[in-house]
Write an enzyme that holds these catalytic residues in place. Structure first.
Site: not given
Length: 601
Positions: A289, A318, A336, A338, A340, A419, A465
């Site tokens: 992000c 990670r 991912q 992912d 945004h 969330k 996200h």
RNA sequence: GCCGAAGUAGCUCAGUGGUAGAGCAACGGUUUCGUAAACCGUCGGUCGUGGGUUCGAGUCCCACCUUCGGCUCCA
């Protein structure tokens, strides 16, 4: 299922209204007491931790002079059976707090004393006794030990006292207990089935991926695993495209200044790979992000440009605790799907609503019915109550607009925003948390994102996200176990195994394979000098959805004889007809071929 | 990270201080026309890595690497 009143006698009055679930929980808790009592028989100096009922069973934590062995578990189990046979009554007693603390301290039970010491001064302290064993316990319990159903001790492992790694490490024994032998057998079958479906085992057997000590907890993707990955990635891209996304890709190696701005340097550095790069400190990115924020800032954005929907499939790194690593479920290098969305505040509800629709859409061809949980403000939080009222209202509003049933997880939100967590159940009834949808007011502020508003002034956007698969790695682990490696045709690494019956059919088999290639299907020819039966068996074990058996009759007619993984077979189907049919199923991402689950015991 | 367990051929596993084994796989040959394992033979291991004990170590000891189970589902 109704239980006869004399089958399990409920001791306490509070049990009268309890449902079957509570009754099972009570029995599990009573079994934990019996186990603790058996452990004390074996280790008189054992110090007791806690022993709750949990899903499918119970555990109890002990501080013991030595590590438990499997033989100890057998011995404990035998002592437990003796107590069950002895039909010992559970008896409740109540005493004052100070007296209780004194009693447990005198008995050499510091953990119990600690728990009691933390209870409110006026609270009633209750103990439950069976036989010579008397344990601090809120209850309720069974009337007697004879009410305990079929049980089995499963394993022992270490657990920190109160989950705190700074505190002593205790030994936890897990066990399972059920009302009937059938229930216990079914549970043990599920454990065994899960073992057989372990994605680490199937990944090797199906030649999907491997792991190597040269790069621990980082998968090496083999051609077949990569084919599966690409099928997933294509689908994710299609869903994003339908949702109006455009795709970006951002660098893996990034100087620390970015992470200081995003807050990762302060909050996430322990999980990052950090090193010096040409006189600068840099880190491998754990999340995408922050870099999307930089892309947003490369030009002055208008309110007309929003929402800006960015998909990013970049590689993430990670540095997880070594003990947490586990196959595909916890890796150190991951990707991912992912997403945004940078949008105006008045667009948040619509964008969350879109996210919810895309989650459902993307899970559809797997047969997953996602369940949604709204996680609201935690105790430790940033921002005002007004902010949380608004943000929670936006998520709840989107769930309502999309007419999505959901449950609440009070206090389960992140410290900076609420969330929506998405869960699925797999073929064995196991629950997995998949996507998380978060709205984020922090990141736009930290990066000072702005756009030119309709009134000519500047305004700050909001970021929504989400990642629907979560990570590809973990999702592949989950679906490998869900399908037991028998992927539907659209996902199967090898969709068609072409099997020439004799060597003289190999050339024709090659032509059939090439026609499959041209149709965009994944096919191989088994041209080994083996009998057809052996080739079929191997293709079955590789869980290939379709085998095409080719002999003289097929060759002469330009036909194929498909046999499905489910055992169903037909002969002499025209090649073009077969290919068009399979191609259609793959393009529609059908759950096919489908075999009903084997009967459980 | 911490506690416990494990690591022997590509895979599954035997091998309790005295010459490293089996099945499958792989390879070679023979064989191969109808829906889940053809036959014969051959190759294959620094027993995770390094050190130590011993006349002798896959086996015993130490360190390291990797993997597995677990580390609040709160009396």
């Amino acid at each position: 299922m109704a239980i006869e009143s004399d089958e399990i006698k409920s001791a306490a009055a509070e049990l009268l209204d309890a449902g079957a679930h509570d009754r099972l929980d009570t029995m599990r808790h009573s079994t934990a007491h019996v186990m603790a009592s058996a452990v004390l028989e074996l280790f008189p100096d054992a110090k007791l931790g806690i022993g709750p009922a949990i899903r499918d069973g119970f555990y109890y934590d002990f501080d013991l002079p030595r590590a438990l062995t499997p033989a100890d578990l057998e011995s404990i189990e035998a002592r437990m059976r003796a107590q069950v046979a002895a039909n010992l009554p559970f008896e409740r007693s109540e005493i004052g707090r100070d007296e209780a603390v004194a009693r447990e301290t005198a008995a050499g039970q510091p953990y119990k004393a600690e728990i009691i010491g933390e209870l409110a001064a006026g609270e009633v302290i209750s103990f439950y006794r069976h036989g010579t064993f008397n344990d601090l316990c809120r209850g309720p319990h069974l009337e007697t030990t004879a009410g305990i159903g079929p049980f089995k001790l499963l394993n022992s492992a270490a657990a920190y006292w109160r989950g705190d790694e700074k505190r002593p490490m205790l030994q936890r024994i897990y066990g399972s207990v059920w009302e009937t032998q059938e229930d216990l057998d079914r549970y043990l079958w599920r454990l065994e089935e899960a073992r057989k479906r372990d994605h680490r085992k199937l990944g090797r057997e199906l030649d999907l991926f491997s792991f190597h000590p040269e790069s621990p907890a980082a998968p090496f993707w083999h051609p077949r695993g990569m084919a599966l990955w690409r099928a997933l990635e294509d689908w994710s891209r299609q869903v994003r495209t339908e949702g109006g996304f455009v795709e970006v890709r951002t660098p893996a190696l990034v100087r620390k200044e970015l992470w200081e701005t995003s807050g990762h340097w302060a909050l996430y550095q322990d999980n990052m790979f950090v090193f010096d790069d040409a006189d600068h400190v840099a880190g491998l990115k754990p999340m995408n992000c922050p870099e999307s924020m930089l892309i947003f800032k490369t030009s002055l954005r208008s309110y007309r440009d929003l929402p800006m929907r960015l998909a990013d499939y970049s590689w993430l790194f990670r540095n997880e605790r070594t003990g947490a690593l586990a196959g595909m479920f916890r890796v150190r290098q991951l990707t991912q799907d992912d997403s945004h969305v940078i949008c105006r505040e008045d667009q948040v509800v619509d964008e969350v609503n879109l996210a919810l629709r895309l989650v459902r859409r993307q899970f559809e061809p797997f047969g997953f019915q996602p369940r949604f949980k709204l996680a609201t403000r935690p105790d430790k939080k940033l921002g005002t109550d007004e902010f949380w009222d608004m943000a929670e209202g936006q998520l709840a509003g989107a769930l309502e607009t999309a007419q999505i049933e959901h449950t609440l997880d009070p206090g389960g939100g992140a410290f900076y925003a609420p969330k929506i967590d998405v869960f699925i159940d797999d073929a064995l009834g196991r629950e997995w948390q998949m996507a998380t949808i978060q709205i984020d007011y922090q990141l736009p502020q930290r990066f000072e994102l702005e756009y030119r508003a309709a009134d000519g002034g500047t305004a700050r956007p909001v970021v929504v996200h989400y990642a629907i698969y979560g990570s590809f790695e973990r999702f592949i682990g989950v679906i490998t176990e869900h399908f037991a490696g028998a992927f539907p045709a659209w996902l199967a690494p090898v969709q068609v195994m072409v099997i020439p019956i004799a060597d003289r059919h190999v050339e024709y088999a090659g032509k059939v394979r090439d026609a499959l290639f041209e149709a965009g299907l994944r096919a191989e020819v088994d041209d080994r000098s083996e009998r057809m039966q052996a080739k079929l068996r191997d293709a079955q074990e590789q869980k290939v959805p379709v085998m095409l058996v080719l002999g003289d009759r097929d060759q002469e007619a330009g036909a194929v004889s498909p046999r499905l993984r489910t055992g169903e077979s037909t002969q002499g189907v025209g090649m073009a007809v077969f290919i068009a049919d399979l191609k259609g199923r793959v393009e529609r991402r059908e759950l096919w071929p489908y075999a009903p689950e084997e009967d459980q015991p």
